[in-house]
Write an enzyme that holds these catalytic residues in place. Structure first.
Site, PDB file in Angstrom:
ATOM      1  N   TYR A   4     -13.595  62.972 -18.735  1.00 27.02           N
ATOM      2  CA  TYR A   4     -12.612  61.936 -18.425  1.00 27.02           C
ATOM      3  C   TYR A   4     -12.553  60.875 -19.522  1.00 27.02           C
ATOM      4  CZ  TYR A   4     -10.442  57.854 -16.309  1.00 27.02           C
ATOM      5  OH  TYR A   4      -9.637  56.765 -16.073  1.00 27.02           O
TER       6      TYR A   4
ATOM      7  N   HIS B  13      -2.085  48.604 -22.229  1.00 30.06           N
ATOM      8  CA  HIS B  13      -2.621  47.719 -21.204  1.00 30.06           C
ATOM      9  C   HIS B  13      -2.723  46.255 -21.654  1.00 30.06           C
ATOM     10  CE1 HIS B  13      -3.382  51.456 -19.201  1.00 30.06           C
ATOM     11  NE2 HIS B  13      -3.941  50.863 -18.159  1.00 30.06           N
TER      12      HIS B  13
ATOM     13  N   ASN C  26     -12.991  49.276 -19.535  1.00 29.87           N
ATOM     14  CA  ASN C  26     -13.593  49.581 -18.236  1.00 29.87           C
ATOM     15  C   ASN C  26     -14.835  48.736 -17.996  1.00 29.87           C
ATOM     16  OD1 ASN C  26     -13.398  53.019 -17.003  1.00 29.87           O
ATOM     17  ND2 ASN C  26     -12.076  51.283 -16.716  1.00 29.87           N
TER      18      ASN C  26
ATOM     19  N   ARG D 208     -25.092  10.230   6.282  1.00 29.85           N
ATOM     20  CA  ARG D 208     -26.363  10.563   6.931  1.00 29.85           C
ATOM     21  C   ARG D 208     -26.699  12.052   6.866  1.00 29.85           C
ATOM     22  NH1 ARG D 208     -26.803  11.154  12.867  1.00 29.85           N
ATOM     23  NH2 ARG D 208     -24.848  10.011  12.961  1.00 29.85           N
TER      24      ARG D 208
END
Length: 516
Positions: free
Chosen positions: A51, A81, A193, A293
């Site tokens: 891949y 991208h 990635n 407080r």
């Protein structure tokens, strides 16, 4: 220098690199492992279908890429991208992203050539920041769009920020005699990635969140001085019976700040005095409002949350967060989803909720100081001028209230906002970079609110003429900030004063000294 690759980076290491401009050095043993990892990938990938090396990406992985196009494939990924929009990230955020990406590569599981880490080192050490846009990442197959813009610069394209100006990348590379990256096998996918954008931003968020918490504790202590509160609500005895580390740490911080204050009162010397029993209505308030407080109970969870966020995000910083994982030691390549940003996304959502709470506490304490009917000590809006003619801090309160309201809206979690995309390949996503950027906005807003809070505290101290009775730490802060924000009586625009005070709060390091 900070050595990268030898041992895990800490939050302090990260802070030194970003805020003190320390340079990175690459550990020689780690570089050797990176080279071994790269050579294994080169040998292992021959004649195999892997891949992102000889296939398309995401839902396009079913398509094989011919041998002659496998390097072009990586360039195509980076260029296609690089599609971000919105605001440019600051140079500081861009540098944080590069440090996070570099540290991940130095684990030697990404199959990259050593050219990549050497180039990242050059950019970091020369303060050359890639132009990276805020919008684009969904935080599932990593911060794809933000990291693509990093990749674009690494291959010599796009733009960079250098010395506060935007320049074409190659102009700056030429100036520094830097050679752009040439893809070897899978550098495009390796760069894109990963969770390094959300992680780098997240690391900076944690550093600034710690400052906000410390300031909030200090301002809470000072407001207790102003109202001459009793000391038991931050005592060891009261808090130790609540078994939370954060609550007891905050209580200890308050005791350290107020140890020599001449304004804090001992309850046994006042309300426990038998002479008070004859009064039907006590002039002294028996217990303060919650915002004064219950500081240890309110800020304690913030302390614990920041600690948890730091642990998780530092773990992510030192993790391998890309896909596939190239494992030369086990002689295999493992496909999965280490790029998924859920860890960071969830922690950023928790952090922004906690910091919104800090801003809410500051706003309530501010309102207490400004409302004379509540504090019964100060003029309306801590107005040191003529009531009716002058306005004191009245105008500033609108800004604080508006900003806290924005924080409350921004605090809705991104973690539950998954929208499937990428042809439903990415069917559940983290939105981690969005979460980190929204958390940064909440943090920036909170510095504004605390700035207004501090300005009001100083005006109140001057009205009461009590600076000589303050604790040493409170008095020191009073003196330091009055240099950049002098006492005022007559009305004048305050936006530049606020900007200076906010900058002081954001960039002052010694605030941590009282909390140790």
């Amino acid at each position: 220098m900070i050595q990268i690759g030898q041992s895990a980076l800490s939050l302090n290491d990260f802070s030194e690199l970003i805020f003190k401009q320390k340079e990175v050095a690459l550990d020689a043993a780690a570089l050797k492992k990176i080279n071994t990892n790269f050579e294994f990938l080169k040998q292992f990938s021959s004649n195999k279908l892997i891949y992102g090396i000889n296939t398309g990406f995401g839902p396009m992985a079913q398509y094989k890429v011919n041998e002659e196009n496998i390097l072009q494939l990586q360039y195509n990924l980076i260029r296609s991208h690089s599609s971000g929009s919105g605001k440019l990230m600051t140079a500081q955020l861009s540098k944080a992203l590069m440090i996070a990406r570099l540290n991940s590569f130095m684990q030697a599981y990404s199959g990259v050539h050593t050219d990549v880490v050497e180039l990242l080192k050059e950019l970091i050490n020369n303060n050359i920041a890639p132009c990276i846009y805020e919008h684009g990442g969904v935080g599932a197959s990593g911060d794809l769009v933000q990291l693509a813009h990093l990749g674009l610069v690494l291959i010599g394209e796009g733009e960079v920020i250098f010395e506060d100006a935007v320049h074409p990348t190659m102009d700056i590379f030429t100036k520094f005699n830097i050679n752009p990256l040439s893809i070897h096998i899978r550098e495009g996918l390796a760069i894109l990635n990963g969770t390094s954008a959300m992680t780098g931003i997240g690391m900076l968020n944690i550093i600034q969140a710690k400052k906000l918490l410390n300031w909030s504790v200090l301002f809470s202590a000072m407001i207790n001085e102003i109202v001459e509160a009793f000391d038991d609500h931050y005592s060891h005895e009261l808090n130790v019976v609540k078994r939370h580390k954060g609550q007891n740490a905050v209580a200890g911080m308050m005791r350290g700040i107020l140890k020599d204050s001449k304004m804090i009162r001992d309850r046994s010397e006042h309300l426990y005095n038998p002479d008070n029993l004859d009064q039907e209505i006590f002039e002294d308030k028996v217990q303060e409002y919650y915002s004064l407080r219950c500081v240890t109970q309110i800020l304690g969870p913030v302390y614990d949350t920041i600690a948890q966020v730091e642990n998780t995000v530092v773990n992510e910083l030192n993790s391998v967060n890309d896909n596939p994982v190239i494992d030369h030691e086990n002689q295999n390549i493992f496909h999965g989803g280490n790029f998924h940003g859920d860890y960071v996304s969830l922690e950023m959502d928790k952090l922004k909720i906690a910091i919104t709470r800090v801003s809410m506490l500051a706003e309530r304490q501010l309102n207490y100081l400004l409302n004379s009917k509540l504090n019964q000590k100060l003029p309306p809006f801590v107005n040191l001028g003529v009531l009716g003619l002058n306005f004191g801090m009245q105008g500033m309160q609108f800004t604080a209230t508006s900003t806290v309201a924005e924080n409350q809206t921004l605090s809705f979690p991104m973690y539950v906002h998954s929208i499937p995309n990428n042809n439903d390949n990415q069917d559940i996503v983290s939105m981690g970079c969005n979460a980190a950027l929204m958390t940064k906005r909440v943090i920036d807003n909170s510095f504004e609110v605390l700035g207004i809070h501090l300005m009001t505290i100083l005006q109140a101290i001057d009205y009461l003429e009590c600076k000589d009775r303050l604790s040493t730490i409170s008095r020191s802060l009073y003196e330091e900030v009055r240099v950049i924000f002098p006492k005022f009586i007559e009305d004048a625009p305050k936006y530049k004063d606020l900007a200076r005070v906010k900058d002081f709060l954001e960039n002052t390091d010694h605030i941590t000294s009282f909390s140790k």
